[in-house]
Design an enzyme around this catalytic site. Sequence first.
Site, PDB file in Angstrom:
ATOM      1  N   CYS A   1       0.817  -1.215   0.000  1.00 36.62           N
ATOM      2  CA  CYS A   1       0.000   0.000   0.000  1.00 36.62           C
ATOM      3  C   CYS A   1       0.850   1.265   0.000  1.00 36.62           C
ATOM      4  CB  CYS A   1      -0.917   0.015   1.213  1.00 36.62           C
ATOM      5  SG  CYS A   1      -1.983  -1.408   1.291  1.00 36.62           S
TER       6      CYS A   1
ATOM      7  N   ASN B   1     -10.219  -0.193   0.943  1.00 38.21           N
ATOM      8  CA  ASN B   1      -8.758  -0.125   0.817  1.00 38.21           C
ATOM      9  C   ASN B   1      -8.356  -0.577  -0.589  1.00 38.21           C
ATOM     10  OD1 ASN B   1      -6.005  -0.588   0.897  1.00 38.21           O
ATOM     11  ND2 ASN B   1      -6.018  -1.642   2.870  1.00 38.21           N
TER      12      ASN B   1
ATOM     13  N   HIS C   1      -2.910   6.772   3.308  1.00 36.44           N
ATOM     14  CA  HIS C   1      -3.437   5.549   2.708  1.00 36.44           C
ATOM     15  C   HIS C   1      -4.756   5.216   3.409  1.00 36.44           C
ATOM     16  CE1 HIS C   1      -4.099   1.571   1.438  1.00 36.44           C
ATOM     17  NE2 HIS C   1      -3.662   0.987   2.544  1.00 36.44           N
TER      18      HIS C   1
HETATM   19  N1  ACO Z   1     -17.745  -8.908  10.702  1.00 35.30           N
HETATM   20  C1  ACO Z   1     -17.994  -9.273  11.973  1.00 35.30           C
HETATM   21  N2  ACO Z   1     -17.016  -9.610  12.834  1.00 35.30           N
HETATM   22  C2  ACO Z   1     -15.744  -9.586  12.388  1.00 35.30           C
HETATM   23  C3  ACO Z   1     -15.426  -9.234  11.053  1.00 35.30           C
HETATM   24  C4  ACO Z   1     -16.480  -8.890  10.197  1.00 35.30           C
HETATM   25  N3  ACO Z   1     -16.290  -8.527   8.921  1.00 35.30           N
HETATM   26  N4  ACO Z   1     -14.082  -9.295  10.902  1.00 35.30           N
HETATM   27  C5  ACO Z   1     -13.579  -9.677  12.083  1.00 35.30           C
HETATM   28  N5  ACO Z   1     -14.575  -9.867  12.978  1.00 35.30           N
HETATM   29  C6  ACO Z   1     -14.494 -10.307  14.352  1.00 35.30           C
HETATM   30  C7  ACO Z   1     -13.232 -11.097  14.616  1.00 35.30           C
HETATM   31  O1  ACO Z   1     -13.454 -12.446  14.241  1.00 35.30           O
HETATM   32  C8  ACO Z   1     -13.080 -10.937  16.106  1.00 35.30           C
HETATM   33  O2  ACO Z   1     -13.916 -11.867  16.750  1.00 35.30           O
HETATM   34  P1  ACO Z   1     -13.362 -12.694  18.000  1.00 35.30           P
HETATM   35  O3  ACO Z   1     -13.018 -11.670  19.027  1.00 35.30           O
HETATM   36  O4  ACO Z   1     -14.519 -13.564  18.339  1.00 35.30           O
HETATM   37  O5  ACO Z   1     -12.149 -13.418  17.485  1.00 35.30           O
HETATM   38  C9  ACO Z   1     -13.675  -9.554  16.380  1.00 35.30           C
HETATM   39  O6  ACO Z   1     -14.389  -9.180  15.202  1.00 35.30           O
HETATM   40  C10 ACO Z   1     -12.641  -8.488  16.643  1.00 35.30           C
HETATM   41  O7  ACO Z   1     -11.513  -8.692  15.824  1.00 35.30           O
HETATM   42  P2  ACO Z   1     -10.317  -7.647  15.751  1.00 35.30           P
HETATM   43  O8  ACO Z   1      -9.237  -8.158  14.862  1.00 35.30           O
HETATM   44  O9  ACO Z   1      -9.938  -7.192  17.122  1.00 35.30           O
HETATM   45  O10 ACO Z   1     -11.081  -6.436  15.046  1.00 35.30           O
HETATM   46  P3  ACO Z   1     -10.537  -4.995  14.890  1.00 35.30           P
HETATM   47  O11 ACO Z   1     -11.377  -4.067  15.625  1.00 35.30           O
HETATM   48  O12 ACO Z   1      -9.049  -4.925  15.100  1.00 35.30           O
HETATM   49  O13 ACO Z   1     -10.783  -4.741  13.337  1.00 35.30           O
HETATM   50  C11 ACO Z   1      -9.570  -4.836  11.266  1.00 35.30           C
HETATM   51  C12 ACO Z   1     -10.227  -5.634  12.387  1.00 35.30           C
HETATM   52  C13 ACO Z   1     -10.600  -3.961  10.618  1.00 35.30           C
HETATM   53  C14 ACO Z   1      -9.002  -5.797  10.230  1.00 35.30           C
HETATM   54  C15 ACO Z   1      -8.428  -3.975  11.841  1.00 35.30           C
HETATM   55  O14 ACO Z   1      -7.575  -4.768  12.660  1.00 35.30           O
HETATM   56  C16 ACO Z   1      -7.603  -3.299  10.792  1.00 35.30           C
HETATM   57  O15 ACO Z   1      -8.045  -2.384  10.137  1.00 35.30           O
HETATM   58  N6  ACO Z   1      -6.327  -3.660  10.646  1.00 35.30           N
HETATM   59  C17 ACO Z   1      -5.452  -3.003   9.699  1.00 35.30           C
HETATM   60  C18 ACO Z   1      -5.697  -3.415   8.300  1.00 35.30           C
HETATM   61  C19 ACO Z   1      -4.807  -2.593   7.372  1.00 35.30           C
HETATM   62  O16 ACO Z   1      -4.487  -1.460   7.659  1.00 35.30           O
HETATM   63  N7  ACO Z   1      -4.358  -3.125   6.273  1.00 35.30           N
HETATM   64  C20 ACO Z   1      -3.509  -2.256   5.455  1.00 35.30           C
HETATM   65  C21 ACO Z   1      -2.643  -2.890   4.628  1.00 35.30           C
HETATM   66  S1  ACO Z   1      -3.384  -3.652   3.257  1.00 35.30           S
HETATM   67  C22 ACO Z   1      -2.179  -3.936   2.045  1.00 35.30           C
HETATM   68  O17 ACO Z   1      -1.024  -3.585   2.164  1.00 35.30           O
HETATM   69  C23 ACO Z   1      -2.612  -4.718   0.820  1.00 35.30           C
END
Ligand code: ACO
Length: 327
Positions: free
Chosen positions: A113, A284, A254
């Site tokens: 990214c 994204n 980003h």
């Molecule tokens: N719907 C419902 N529940 C979900 C979903 C969904 N779509 N996705 C995850 N959950 C659940 C998980 O299973 C977890 O459940 P559990 O506690 O029973 O295991 C719960 O939600 C919380 O999970 P977290 O990982 O703590 O969720 P978080 O609030 O951190 O959000 C997210 C997850 C959105 C992926 C976040 O961590 C994030 O944005 N990370 C960064 C991603 C990023 O920046 N990527 C950039 C690079 S991409 C590239 O280079 C190609």
Amino acid sequence: MTAEIRGIGAFIPEKVITNEDLCKTVDTTDEWIKSHTGIEKRHMIADEDATSDMATRAARVAMERAQVDAEELDMIIVSSVTGDYPGFPSTACLVQKNLGAEQAGAFDILAGCTGFIYGLSIAKNMILGGDFKHILVIGAESLTRITNWDDRNTCVLFGDGAGAAIVSANNHVDGRGILQSVLKAEGAGAEYLMRKAGGSRHPLNAETNIADNLLSMNGRRVYGFAVRVNTILINSLLKKHNLRIGDIKYIVPHQANERIIQAVSERMNIPMDKFYLNIREYANTSAASVPLALNEMVEKKLLNKGDLIMTLGFGAGLTYGGNLIRW
Ligand code: ACO
């Protein structure tokens, strides 16, 4: 001489996938996606297209706005983790053919990214070196082609699109251009965001697990990394030019997750309206996200000549980087 962004362009595929659409296929809700990411929808590449087709369309818009013809292009740089082919030929060479840019060299860069941020910096330095006058820098992705649609942790996050910039030598003494770049990496986090199969470590064969040929991510790790490095990037770009945040008109980050930017805004006491965000509409789009945002800002007439802005990127590698630009 400086290296300025003379024109910017974008291409967004027509097809839209809403959060509600995804609720029909995985266990998620519109409320969860919006509250955890800020995303409402994402666009999906047309069946008949590949990344180079979107990249070519974005490039044509940027060239038209910059009034630079195909034969004037000296170099084409494409950043993508979803090129037309795995490895070679480069997507940049396919764009060169599509545009008929016969005088231009062409190569791809792989910086996740952060790719467009790296691309701008490479183009700037090639121009300042004196051998190149007009360089086309593209960030283009068809992430929906490598999305695991059974994985709710990732399938809600990504979308497709392409953005392009013409970076040109500027001989006026107006100080406009790409002033400073910070390019960094943290390879120790490589495993947090990867497409495991298809390379020399795990070549594709009959035993390949399909999920290993798709994008996988440790979201929590990437989230923590993103908040930390955005803070580093903003501070280091300000410090090198003895600037305060008030001197910057917009920070163009980003677009990975609105909550990452909210956390940076709170930590650094920077108002949210200083950050330009459009993640709601596009999700994204990896290397395409910063040029898509810049294109939208130009179309909304948010940028005036002489404005100071920052572009920030972070992603697979792990990589991160930023540019300070006098528009
Ligand atoms: N719907 C419902 N529940 C979900 C979903 C969904 N779509 N996705 C995850 N959950 C659940 C998980 O299973 C977890 O459940 P559990 O506690 O029973 O295991 C719960 O939600 C919380 O999970 P977290 O990982 O703590 O969720 P978080 O609030 O951190 O959000 C997210 C997850 C959105 C992926 C976040 O961590 C994030 O944005 N990370 C960064 C991603 C990023 O920046 N990527 C950039 C690079 S991409 C590239 O280079 C190609």
